[in-house]
Design an enzyme around this catalytic site. Structure first.
Site, PDB file in Angstrom:
ATOM      1  NE  ARG A 136      39.426  41.991  59.421  1.00  0.00           N
ATOM      2  CZ  ARG A 136      38.454  41.629  60.246  1.00  0.00           C
ATOM      3  NH1 ARG A 136      37.278  41.275  59.772  1.00  0.00           N
ATOM      4  NH2 ARG A 136      38.650  41.622  61.549  1.00  0.00           N
TER       5      ARG A 136
ATOM      6  CE  LYS B 162      43.428  45.771  35.695  1.00  0.00           C
ATOM      7  NZ  LYS B 162      42.533  44.655  35.510  1.00  0.00           N
TER       8      LYS B 162
ATOM      9  CE1 TYR C  44      42.225  40.350  34.616  1.00  0.00           C
ATOM     10  CE2 TYR C  44      41.475  39.315  36.633  1.00  0.00           C
ATOM     11  CZ  TYR C  44      42.448  39.984  35.923  1.00  0.00           C
ATOM     12  OH  TYR C  44      43.644  40.283  36.519  1.00  0.00           O
TER      13      TYR C  44
ATOM     14  CG  ASP D  45      34.748  42.629  35.465  1.00  0.00           C
ATOM     15  OD1 ASP D  45      34.929  43.843  35.266  1.00  0.00           O
ATOM     16  OD2 ASP D  45      35.655  41.842  35.783  1.00  0.00           O
TER      17      ASP D  45
HETATM   18  C1  LIG Z   1      42.172  43.487  36.148  1.00  0.00           C
HETATM   19  C2  LIG Z   1      40.806  42.979  36.043  1.00  0.00           C
HETATM   20  C3  LIG Z   1      40.187  42.303  37.115  1.00  0.00           C
HETATM   21  C4  LIG Z   1      40.899  42.010  38.415  1.00  0.00           C
HETATM   22  O1  LIG Z   1      41.228  43.166  39.111  1.00  0.00           O
HETATM   23  P1  LIG Z   1      42.482  43.290  40.093  1.00  0.00           P
HETATM   24  O2  LIG Z   1      42.425  44.701  40.521  1.00  0.00           O
HETATM   25  O3  LIG Z   1      43.705  42.917  39.328  1.00  0.00           O
HETATM   26  O4  LIG Z   1      42.243  42.323  41.213  1.00  0.00           O
HETATM   27  C5  LIG Z   1      38.877  41.897  36.943  1.00  0.00           C
HETATM   28  N1  LIG Z   1      38.217  42.097  35.793  1.00  0.00           N
HETATM   29  C6  LIG Z   1      38.780  42.719  34.745  1.00  0.00           C
HETATM   30  C7  LIG Z   1      37.989  42.907  33.498  1.00  0.00           C
HETATM   31  C8  LIG Z   1      40.089  43.178  34.824  1.00  0.00           C
HETATM   32  O5  LIG Z   1      40.638  43.780  33.769  1.00  0.00           O
END
Ligand SMILES: *Cc1c(COP(=O)(O)O)cnc(C)c1O
Length: 374
Positions: A44, A195, A98, A170
């Site tokens: 952690r 992703k 998101y 992001d």
């Molecule tokens: C899926 C996603 C997130 C969140 O990610 P997790 O792995 O589901 O917590 C944040 N930003 C974007 C653009 C996403 O597609």
């Protein structure tokens, strides 16, 4: 500087001194010797060997001093935001966030005495008008979900520098293959590694990259929030990233071809893809992206969207994105189902909008499937 393909394979690999194996060994321990250690090593604390090594790979991909991996994208996003925001602060977010990020911002920030604005549009002049004396941070997400809108990264970074505030992005949709925002002056770049970085629809993880000073601050908050990733999944993610460029280049090429073909179809009202010349921010996309990515969305004209999805044989209606398999989803039935009808209309998300996460299959097979389903 090494090319990205080489970086993907080699950066941050743990040398197997004992056996000379090519892959990083997986260190599963949650207990490490402390007597001669500089600092305690513990999962952690985000400093077990596999996490540290993968952090180096992430940093190399994003051309950053430091990188970190998390147990989800939201763990990375919340750790980064809470590391910088405190009671009395104000933050600016772009529109079209998101869903999970939007929920966190709108449901939690005010409880901590943090004020925020979600910009009405993503022009940097609009962001600037929202800046107050107590503004601490500006947060963008480009290309955005599900309409693939583009925010000007360099202009946002410049604005943040001018006002002495932190800028975050992001970078999930573009991946480091198509966009490296730190080079354009952004302070912190964040990924849902679930992703493209993971890329096989089998890992839930997050990542971020930034300079050393910001890293120390974020890691301190992250240690309290506890969203670290276990060594086995860290290894899986490392393995996935080795093929990141190959996958994303193929996905982006496929998406470009499908976007163009779909825009030529009479049954399609509109295609949203930053690579199309008629995309409103196409020029900005060209300036800041190496490729236009594997995500696109389109609006059906007279075809029932649910029937259309059921007609598909290769492409599957499932949630998430960035995997090897091409998948499709209806934002109004998934990511945006909690929004009111007015909010959805204001954001331009209609019931006949479908979002495609394009995989690595043969593009003609994908095209044939889309056509027969229409
Ligand atoms: C899926 C996603 C997130 C969140 O990610 P997790 O792995 O589901 O917590 C944040 N930003 C974007 C653009 C996403 O597609």
């Amino acid at each position: 500087m090494k090319s990205l393909k080489t970086t993907c394979v080699h950066a941050g690999t743990i040398k197997d001194e004992k056996n000379g194996g090519v892959n990083s060994p997986i260190y599963t321990s949650t207990s490490y010797a402390y007597l001669d250690a500089e600092e305690a090593v513990y999962p952690r604390y985000y400093n077990i060997p596999n996490s540290e090594a993968l952090g180096e790979k992430i940093a190399a991909l994003e051309m950053a001093e430091k990188g970190m991996v998390f147990s989800s994208g939201m763990a990375a996003i919340t750790s980064a935001l809470l590391a910088f925001l405190e009671k009395g602060d104000h933050a600016i977010f772009q529109t079209g966030l998101y869903g999970g990020t939007f929920h966190f911002v709108s449901a939690e920030l005010e409880r901590f005495g943090i004020a925020y604005d979600i910009a009405a549009d993503n022009n940097v002049e609009t962001f600037e008008k929202l800046i107050r004396d107590n503004t601490k941070l500006v947060y963008i997400e480009t290309p955005s979900n599900p309409l693939l809108k583009i925010t000007d990264i360099a202009a946002t970074a410049k604005l943040a520098r001018k006002h002495g505030i932190i800028s975050m992005i992001d970078n999930t949709f573009a991946s480091p293959v198509n966009q490296t925002p730190l080079r354009q002056g952004i302070d912190v770049t964040i990924h849902s590694a679930t992703k493209y970085l993971g890329g096989h629809s089998d890992i839930c993880a997050g990542a971020l990259a930034c300079n050393e000073e910001n890293f120390i601050r974020i890691r301190s908050m992250a240690r309290s929030l506890g969203g670290s990733l276990n060594a086995q999944d860290v290894y899986l993610l490392e393995r996935s990233i080795k093929t990141l460029v190959l996958r994303v280049e193929q996905q982006s090429a496929n998406a470009g071809i499908l976007a163009e073909r779909l825009s030529g179809l009479e049954e399609i009202l509109k295609v949203h893809y930053p690579g199309l010349p008629d995309h409103p921010e196409h020029e900005t996309a060209r300036a800041q992206m190496n490729g236009f990515g594997g995500m696109l969305s389109f609006e059906l004209k007279n075809t029932d969207p649910v029937k259309f999805q059921r007609n598909l044989q290769l492409i599957r209606p499932t949630v998430s994105l960035g995997g090897l398999d091409t998948i499709i989803c209806s934002p109004t039935m998934t990511s945006h189902r909690h929004l009111s009808t007015e909010d959805r209309i204001r954001e331009g998300i209609s019931d006949n909008l479908l979002r495609l996460s394009v995989g690595i299959e043969d593009v003609d097979d994908l095209w044939a499937d889309l056509k027969q389903a229409i």
